[in-house]
Design a protein around this motif. Sequence first.
Motif, PDB file in Angstrom:
ATOM      1  N   VAL B  29      43.599  26.398  40.530  1.00 61.25           N
ATOM      2  CA  VAL B  29      44.625  27.023  39.696  1.00 61.25           C
ATOM      3  C   VAL B  29      44.660  26.273  38.374  1.00 61.25           C
ATOM      4  O   VAL B  29      44.829  25.053  38.344  1.00 61.25           O
ATOM      5  N   ILE B 103      51.981  33.928  27.591  1.00 63.23           N
ATOM      6  CA  ILE B 103      50.727  33.884  28.351  1.00 63.23           C
ATOM      7  C   ILE B 103      49.757  32.901  27.687  1.00 63.23           C
ATOM      8  O   ILE B 103      49.059  32.133  28.349  1.00 63.23           O
ATOM      9  N   VAL B 106      50.035  29.087  28.505  1.00 68.80           N
ATOM     10  CA  VAL B 106      49.516  28.542  29.771  1.00 68.80           C
ATOM     11  C   VAL B 106      48.097  29.006  30.094  1.00 68.80           C
ATOM     12  O   VAL B 106      47.340  28.288  30.746  1.00 68.80           O
ATOM     13  N   THR B 108      44.084  29.985  29.946  1.00 66.55           N
ATOM     14  CA  THR B 108      42.957  29.188  29.440  1.00 66.55           C
ATOM     15  C   THR B 108      41.691  30.021  29.320  1.00 66.55           C
ATOM     16  O   THR B 108      41.476  30.956  30.102  1.00 66.55           O
ATOM     17  N   ASP B 121      39.141  39.272  27.222  1.00 69.59           N
ATOM     18  CA  ASP B 121      38.905  39.227  25.780  1.00 69.59           C
ATOM     19  C   ASP B 121      38.120  38.011  25.333  1.00 69.59           C
ATOM     20  O   ASP B 121      37.172  38.112  24.556  1.00 69.59           O
ATOM     21  N   LEU B 158      29.724  30.725  39.434  1.00 69.61           N
ATOM     22  CA  LEU B 158      30.432  29.550  39.966  1.00 69.61           C
ATOM     23  C   LEU B 158      30.271  29.476  41.479  1.00 69.61           C
ATOM     24  O   LEU B 158      30.523  30.459  42.186  1.00 69.61           O
TER      25      LEU B 158
HETATM   26  C1  FAD Z   1      51.016  39.517  31.247  1.00 67.57           C
HETATM   27  C2  FAD Z   1      49.553  39.179  31.182  1.00 67.57           C
HETATM   28  C3  FAD Z   1      48.813  39.620  30.107  1.00 67.57           C
HETATM   29  C4  FAD Z   1      47.456  39.319  30.024  1.00 67.57           C
HETATM   30  N1  FAD Z   1      46.762  39.776  28.956  1.00 67.57           N
HETATM   31  C5  FAD Z   1      45.441  39.513  28.865  1.00 67.57           C
HETATM   32  C6  FAD Z   1      44.683  39.988  27.774  1.00 67.57           C
HETATM   33  O1  FAD Z   1      45.223  40.635  26.862  1.00 67.57           O
HETATM   34  N2  FAD Z   1      43.372  39.712  27.739  1.00 67.57           N
HETATM   35  C7  FAD Z   1      42.751  38.993  28.726  1.00 67.57           C
HETATM   36  O2  FAD Z   1      41.559  38.763  28.642  1.00 67.57           O
HETATM   37  N3  FAD Z   1      43.448  38.529  29.773  1.00 67.57           N
HETATM   38  C8  FAD Z   1      44.761  38.772  29.878  1.00 67.57           C
HETATM   39  N4  FAD Z   1      45.472  38.302  30.951  1.00 67.57           N
HETATM   40  C9  FAD Z   1      44.760  37.592  32.015  1.00 67.57           C
HETATM   41  C10 FAD Z   1      44.801  36.049  31.950  1.00 67.57           C
HETATM   42  O3  FAD Z   1      45.893  35.586  31.213  1.00 67.57           O
HETATM   43  C11 FAD Z   1      43.531  35.475  31.377  1.00 67.57           C
HETATM   44  O4  FAD Z   1      42.414  35.902  32.114  1.00 67.57           O
HETATM   45  C12 FAD Z   1      43.560  33.938  31.342  1.00 67.57           C
HETATM   46  O5  FAD Z   1      42.468  33.499  30.587  1.00 67.57           O
HETATM   47  C13 FAD Z   1      43.452  33.299  32.712  1.00 67.57           C
HETATM   48  O6  FAD Z   1      43.542  31.891  32.533  1.00 67.57           O
HETATM   49  P1  FAD Z   1      44.391  30.959  33.519  1.00 67.57           P
HETATM   50  O7  FAD Z   1      44.185  29.561  33.079  1.00 67.57           O
HETATM   51  O8  FAD Z   1      45.757  31.417  33.626  1.00 67.57           O
HETATM   52  O9  FAD Z   1      43.581  31.244  34.866  1.00 67.57           O
HETATM   53  P2  FAD Z   1      44.035  31.062  36.371  1.00 67.57           P
HETATM   54  O10 FAD Z   1      44.890  32.194  36.787  1.00 67.57           O
HETATM   55  O11 FAD Z   1      44.546  29.691  36.612  1.00 67.57           O
HETATM   56  O12 FAD Z   1      42.612  31.194  37.058  1.00 67.57           O
HETATM   57  C14 FAD Z   1      41.878  32.375  36.988  1.00 67.57           C
HETATM   58  C15 FAD Z   1      40.617  32.249  37.839  1.00 67.57           C
HETATM   59  O13 FAD Z   1      39.716  31.340  37.273  1.00 67.57           O
HETATM   60  C16 FAD Z   1      39.474  30.237  38.126  1.00 67.57           C
HETATM   61  N5  FAD Z   1      39.474  29.065  37.282  1.00 67.57           N
HETATM   62  C17 FAD Z   1      40.398  28.729  36.356  1.00 67.57           C
HETATM   63  N6  FAD Z   1      40.031  27.602  35.714  1.00 67.57           N
HETATM   64  C18 FAD Z   1      38.864  27.204  36.256  1.00 67.57           C
HETATM   65  C19 FAD Z   1      37.993  26.108  36.032  1.00 67.57           C
HETATM   66  N7  FAD Z   1      38.251  25.184  35.095  1.00 67.57           N
HETATM   67  N8  FAD Z   1      36.888  26.024  36.779  1.00 67.57           N
HETATM   68  C20 FAD Z   1      36.595  26.959  37.706  1.00 67.57           C
HETATM   69  N9  FAD Z   1      37.371  28.017  37.968  1.00 67.57           N
HETATM   70  C21 FAD Z   1      38.506  28.137  37.249  1.00 67.57           C
HETATM   71  C22 FAD Z   1      40.599  30.261  39.124  1.00 67.57           C
HETATM   72  O14 FAD Z   1      40.211  29.713  40.339  1.00 67.57           O
HETATM   73  C23 FAD Z   1      40.882  31.743  39.240  1.00 67.57           C
HETATM   74  O15 FAD Z   1      39.968  32.333  40.082  1.00 67.57           O
HETATM   75  C24 FAD Z   1      46.829  38.570  31.046  1.00 67.57           C
HETATM   76  C25 FAD Z   1      47.586  38.106  32.117  1.00 67.57           C
HETATM   77  C26 FAD Z   1      48.929  38.397  32.194  1.00 67.57           C
HETATM   78  C27 FAD Z   1      49.726  37.889  33.354  1.00 67.57           C
END
Ligand code: FAD
Lengths: 772, 286
Positions: B29, B103, B106, B108, B121, B158
């Motif tokens: 996570v 969003i 937090v 990444t 994106d 991965l």
């Molecule tokens: C309201 C909302 C709006 C959103 N809008 C967009 C948007 O406009 N465009 C878009 O592209 N996305 C969007 N997203 C999706 C999301 O925010 C992105 O994909 C974001 O980049 C996920 O990053 P995270 O750190 O929160 O990932 P997490 O939820 O923590 O992880 C996502 C996945 O990646 C894996 N992971 C994370 N970090 C690593 C790492 N370092 N090494 C290996 N595996 C890893 C995790 O195990 C999991 O499977 C949205 C989400 C929400 C809730």
Amino acid sequence: MKKGLRIVGRSVARAEALAKATGRARYTSDFKRGDMLVAKALWAKYPHALIKSIDTSAAEQLAGVAAVMTAKDLPGRNGYGIMVPDKPVIADGKTRYEGDPVALVAAVTEEIATKALELIKVEYEVLTAYDDPREAMKDDAVLIHPNHPAADKGNLLTVVKLDRGDVEKAFREADIVIENYYETPMVEHCYLEPDICIAEPDDLTGGLHLICAQQAVYATKRCLAPVFNLPHHKVRVSSPIVGGGFGGKEDSSLDVAAVAGVLALKTKKTVCFELTREEVFRTTGKRHATYIKHRMAATKEGKITAVDVETVLNKGAYTSMGGLREPAHAVTMRTAAYAAGVYAVASAKARSYSVFTNTPYSCAFRGFGVPQAIFAVECQIDELARRLNMDPIELRRKNILRDGDHTIYGQVMKESRGLGLEECMDKVRDSIGWDKPLAQSAGPVKRGRGFAVFMYGTGIPLLFEGASCFAVLNNDATLNVNIASTEMGQGVMTVMAQMAAEALGLNYEDVLVSFSDTGRAPDSGPTVGSRSTVMVGNAVLDACRQLKDRLLAFAAKPFKADPRDLAIEGGKIFVVGKPETAESLAALIAKAYASQVPLAATGVWYPPQPSFRAEDGQGEPMHAYAFGAHAIEISVDTETGVITVDRSVFACDVGKAINPAAVEGQMEGGAAQGIGWGVMEEQVMENGVMQNAAFHNYMIPTIKDLPDLESIIVEHPNELGPFGSKGIGEPPIIPAAPAIRNAVWDALGIKMNAIPLTARTVLAEIQKNGKA
Amino acid sequence: MKETLYFGPKTLAEALALLDKYRDKAVIVNGGTDIVEKLAHRAVDPEAIVYIQGIPELKTIKEEAGFVSIGGTATYKDVLASPLCGKFAGLIQSVREIGSAPIRVVGTPAGNIGTAVPAADCNVALMALGARIVLAKLGGERVVETKDMFVAYCKTQLEPGELIKEIRIPVTDAGTASAFAKLAKRKAQDIAQVSASVRLTAEGGVCKDIAIALGAVGPTAVRVPSLEKALVGKSIDACLAEVKKAVPPELRLRNPRNKQYKEAVVGVLIGRVLKAAYEELAGGGK
Ligand SMILES: Cc1cc2nc3c(=O)[nH]c(=O)nc-3n(C[C@H](O)[C@H](O)[C@H](O)COP(=O)(O)OP(=O)(O)OC[C@H]3O[C@@H](n4cnc5c(N)ncnc54)[C@H](O)[C@@H]3O)c2cc1C
């Protein structure tokens, strides 16, 4: 001498604002307790099917499960509904949409309840599921309600008929006839707070207390008492503040309350039933989708002479806000009644068909069918203006209803009730700069401007009209007002306190309004239909007048004055013009109590008795109307079809703005919701199954999708409204969609008659018309 | 009901040891904006959660050996605040389009890669920029090109035990620029209908080198070599004319409801990012 208003007409701070802003306000889900059972429903796997068998034995044996119920286990009538009790608490032998519960579970935790659902085995025989009322209307369609009182008409629940004048002749003699087919989508209310009910058996009375976010506590009691097999007086219904309703929580609240209630009676424990967002999408009521064939006849001078309109409404699976007696269909009736919109038209024929399908039931949704009807009319008149090469605002001016004119349903319009449409039109015209052409750029983006108007009758005549309240003066000269209306963000607590304080000469802070509890207040009617400020406001004024009369009559002797010469203001009572006579109101109240003067009162108000004949749709159903005009500027990216709303200027005639900030709130919220309806919102159904049951694929506008929403308040007082007011809760949603559609035509020269105008549909039209 | 173990390692070594121990029974996570919803609904039901946002060494954004490298826990907000990332207009434009401000605080880039939805994106911009993804595991590292990272719908290279340690974007000179654009159903908080990104090297109005990446046109984000090859050596005006109506064979659209629209706008979008990148070059080449 008549003095100015002290509190009414001011944007005083909302009574509940601080608690909400600091996160301390308690909504229904904040009343959950650790010792409650959690309810879950097993929803219909197939939207239209016969239930062949149900086996709940494994679920019943799961540790932690307190009750599993199927249709055979209910305490009372297995049917409820605002008008007709045709919606089962638990599906019995048949499912009609994906929101029918087939079995219910109450368990000690949500996990166990969910697990128990997985253990229930159901066998179905699948039937054809209908999404489109035009399909379900066909002769060979499978009957959705074979035993319904209306079943002799197939899946057609009702037809509302309206006839006035000689329509055939008018069309024969017309210089110009505009004929089009319009479609508006089924949409979800998208209130923030998902539906929830906490049902508590009352061991003292043997009754039941339903704590349930909703818009109509008395309707809930009336509709559900037979389901619980309890007398009405033992069903107490209360609603904490509500996180938005838009008409939906007049119905969906029945759904959750019925489930929580029967499980509470079965288990003799407090039960909470709360829907997930996905369940809200799939199971609760929606706006009626409509399919409108609209013909409009006019002279070459631009006078509309007749309309001939056929509307098919998607009723969904159950009757909800509709009745068996024709005029009692709040939504269906309005699609016929508003078929000529705000215009004085001598001849009219309208037929509105409400048809069962296997989608979620269609219910009240901000505007009760008027937005759909006005959408068609406001598109029609725009086309008429184009055909006649006339300015669309001037063409409207020629045709709007004026003092003494009859609507197509025979209502006489009265200046004394406030007719402010023309002022709204002029203010919007000036403010947007209607006469200055829009600047166009060389690129792929084309700009356009559109206009639309509306009128909307205050209240819900023919269903339930009238309101009551209690008012009690306390020894410290503060006032309690108890109403059964709901506080759902619209500000009912605030405006009632403003009006009561104004009427009794108290400070605003010295009035406390308690709301939505059948245990505390008499029936104020449902909080729907833009009715509360007028209906309940008048009831509050009635109570205040009684209290004031009694106090002044009592004070006449010690003051040695005629009661008519006495006044109360800011906690003091005095002889008018003699401030030195002022005495504390609290002291007077204490004396009045000691002298057996009753200082509690019931306030009541009824509007003039409404009428609407089933045979021809003629009568006087409304007592007053709010009006509005909306101009919208848009840009269309002709390479992608994306519409951007650049400017929105909106004026509404509200009679009197009791609290201008609250009125602007309604206007901005309505404009935003109307823009969403026009360009993006849509519940997509496929064979009775919703395809976009989440906020990532069901689109509603964000702040970035909206321009600065400009609001102009116009006040043409209604002689029957408290301080001249008219209802403004719902109608601001009405004109945005047709204004946008008219703007698209202006920008592209392309006529589009089905909303939402998504990028996909707009681009397809651009390509079809070779305008890319 | 079984309990899920939770770990919050403070160093990369600790994280890798945990991932090695729990292998495919562990879930990383990061910002949690994708994965927490799946965990909450038990669509993913791991034995162990490894929360990596507490690892400071992965948060850095730095430039070394011709690359700007974005650490595996750096957030979008970190990216937007970084002058190093500011050199890549395409990256910045893609990040600005993601979700909403909360969003981006937090979420990444590493998580965008980990989730691997076709509409992601940031991934599309990274792909056009030719970014390389460094995957670390106990006792080793490997580097994967973004264009090779996504193997199927929501599936990456991965492997169990591996973690995205950093994302390396090759630094380019003044003759190269990038851009990103997204078409969605509304103007914020929405998934792309189609997205496009380019990295363009041009000289004297002629395309010298180009990378084009597309999102939401198939099961994964894709590069578009068919167009890239066709454009090199042509004038920018000729390129713009050529891409406008293009429907590259790399598109793999199945849903008939979307197909027509996406095919109609994909060329328009490529043209817009191409034009934006070229205008950045022409506009002073800074
Ligand atoms: C309201 C909302 C709006 C959103 N809008 C967009 C948007 O406009 N465009 C878009 O592209 N996305 C969007 N997203 C999706 C999301 O925010 C992105 O994909 C974001 O980049 C996920 O990053 P995270 O750190 O929160 O990932 P997490 O939820 O923590 O992880 C996502 C996945 O990646 C894996 N992971 C994370 N970090 C690593 C790492 N370092 N090494 C290996 N595996 C890893 C995790 O195990 C999991 O499977 C949205 C989400 C929400 C809730």
